[in-house]
Design a protein around this motif. Structure first.
Motif, PDB file in Angstrom:
ATOM      1  N   ILE A 116     -62.373  44.013   3.442  1.00 15.06           N
ATOM      2  CA  ILE A 116     -63.062  43.590   2.283  1.00 15.06           C
ATOM      3  C   ILE A 116     -64.651  43.466   2.412  1.00 15.06           C
ATOM      4  CG2 ILE A 116     -62.695  41.182   2.655  1.00 15.06           C
ATOM      5  CD1 ILE A 116     -62.300  40.880  -0.275  1.00 15.06           C
ATOM      6  N   PRO A 130     -62.594  46.344  -2.081  1.00 13.25           N
ATOM      7  CA  PRO A 130     -61.498  46.270  -1.143  1.00 13.25           C
ATOM      8  C   PRO A 130     -61.792  47.661  -0.238  1.00 13.25           C
ATOM      9  CG  PRO A 130     -60.461  46.330  -2.852  1.00 13.25           C
ATOM     10  CD  PRO A 130     -61.951  46.200  -3.417  1.00 13.25           C
ATOM     11  N   ALA A 136     -56.306  44.137   2.004  1.00 15.54           N
ATOM     12  CA  ALA A 136     -56.932  43.411   0.703  1.00 15.54           C
ATOM     13  C   ALA A 136     -56.772  44.805  -0.316  1.00 15.54           C
ATOM     14  CB  ALA A 136     -58.584  43.640   0.982  1.00 15.54           C
ATOM     15  N   LEU A 141     -56.692  43.096  -4.357  1.00 12.82           N
ATOM     16  CA  LEU A 141     -57.996  42.501  -4.791  1.00 12.82           C
ATOM     17  C   LEU A 141     -58.810  43.525  -5.481  1.00 12.82           C
ATOM     18  CD1 LEU A 141     -58.714  40.291  -1.490  1.00 12.82           C
ATOM     19  CD2 LEU A 141     -57.575  39.641  -3.620  1.00 12.82           C
TER      20      LEU A 141
END
Length: 436
Positions: A116, A130, A136, A141
């Motif tokens: 990330i 991400p 991630a 995310l």
């Protein structure tokens, strides 16, 4: 020159007596030299602010004497240096030995973590993007998610480097994150398992016959070379009729790699230039005549996770009218950081310049505005009234089954509305070109 130290106690005076010679030795002489002719025109900022240094020494002494826990001089000075840099801008930082090594590992393309890129905005720790194929991205995310806590530690008082250090760790270890998403009132909880992040920066494939897709997830030292090879491989069977350059959720990286990517599509003109206070921070990069992509119709995809070096590429191609920029506004990071090693094994990450597109646009806090705005979404095929087709007739001849990879690509284009629109635009450009 005689310096008087007044208004502080004896311990602070001793500290100040040590600090002042160091300060004078570390600042260029012209900041202090004054002549009778020019003294009246000197600004207050041209001399060392002795009152502030006296105040600093007094604060240092009072912390040493009255803080609830004993703090050693090294820790206090280290914290002072961290604060001095963190107050400049979100990207400047003091790096201890572990943080300096961690930063070096991340620029080499392999490190242990969740994959990330983060930054600070209005004092909040925020997801820039991400990285592809990492914990991630698989957890869902998104760019501009706010990280509220890391393993139960609130991020409100953490520096950017402290937050990055918390997210790094041994492979297979778990990391708990509290994420506040735009439009939501309650943070979401994510549990991710760390991995060794080996980020491959370039991927490519054919969307359809003659239409290529080049994905650049970040800019590393070999990205331009890998992209050149990818273009050659896609054009091996037949010349490309169009190309989608995907820079979405690309957090940036090495400046020279961004220049190299832009140079794949430009045969002349300026790509980017930088300006700073020092002469060695002023740089300019122009395209070479060796352009492997020729005049292939080009659509560049960007979004709020496209930052820094990705914005350099998008801005150069937009200003040079080489491609159509599609998607949503980019992140808006238009500053250049230099990594400066210190003699004790630690280092500084210091913002030294701003970069500008060929037309002189500063991207800092502005970003790149796409030529064609297309928001993130998914295509839904509307149900219509039932119509009889050849396949409904008794005894119709059966067609061969579509290749599996073609089916998967069709499903992918349904899931990625921006990519689907980019492909449609390339086809439209070719239709218009053939009719001229």
């Amino acid at each position: 020159m005689t310096l008087s130290v007044i208004g502080v106690s004896a311990p602070a005076k001793r500290f100040l007596a040590t600090l002042l010679p160091i300060a004078f030795l570390s600042v260029p002489l012209p900041l202090f030299a004054q002549s009778s002719a020019s003294g009246a025109n000197q600004n207050a900022g041209d001399t060392l602010p002795l009152e502030e240094i006296q105040t600093f020494a007094e604060v240092f002494e009072r912390i040493k004497r009255a803080y609830v826990e004993e703090v050693d001089d090294r820790t206090l000075l280290r914290n002072a240096m961290r604060g001095m840099l963190s107050e400049l801008d979100p990207h400047s930082a003091y790096l201890d030995e572990e943080e300096f090594q961690s930063l070096r590992e991340s620029t080499q393309g392999e490190f242990g973590g969740i994959g990330i890129e983060v930054g600070m905005e209005d004092g909040q720790l925020m997801v820039i993007t991400p990285i592809d194929d990492t914990p991630a991205s698989r957890a869902g995310l998104l760019s501009r998610d706010i990280i509220v806590a890391i393993d139960g530690t609130p991020t409100a008082n953490l520096s950017l480097q402290e937050a990055v250090t918390l997210m790094r760790g041994e492979p297979e270890s778990e990391l708990r994150m509290s994420i506040l998403r735009s439009g939501e009132d309650t943070p979401r909880e994510f549990i991710l398992k760390r991995e060794i992040i080996r980020s491959e920066s370039v991927k490519h494939e054919l969307l359809e016959s003659g239409y290529g897709y080049l994905r650049i997830s970040q800019f590393q030292s070999r990205t331009a070379e890998q992209a050149r090879d990818a273009l050659a491989m896609m054009a091996r069977e037949q010349p490309l009729e169009g190309l989608v350059l995907d820079l979405r959720n690309n957090p940036g990286g090495v400046l020279q790699a961004a220049v190299g990517i832009a140079d794949l599509f430009l045969d002349q003109g300026l790509i980017v230039y930088t300006e700073g206070r020092l002469s060695d921070t002023a740089m300019s990069f122009s395209a070479s005549s060796n352009t492997p992509s020729g005049d292939i119709p080009l659509v560049v995809l960007i979004n709020g996770g496209s930052a820094s070096a990705a914005e350099i590429v998008a801005g150069a191609l937009q200003d040079q009218r080489r491609g159509i920029i599609m998607g949503t506004d980019s992140f808006g990071k238009g500053s250049v950081q230099q990594i400066m090693p210190l003699g004790n094994g630690e280092g500084l990450k210091l913002t030294t310049a701003l970069y500008y597109t060929p037309n002189g646009r500063s991207i800092q806090a502005q970003g790149i505005e796409p030529d064609v705005e297309v928001v993130r979404g998914r295509l839904e095929v509307a149900e219509s009234r039932r119509e009889i087709r050849e396949a409904d007739l008794d005894g119709h001849l059966s067609a061969q089954q579509a290749p599996r990879d073609r089916q998967e690509m069709a499903e992918r284009l349904l899931d990625d509305y921006q990519l689907s629109e980019a492909l449609n635009l390339l086809k439209a450009l070719n239709v218009v070109d053939r009719r001229r």
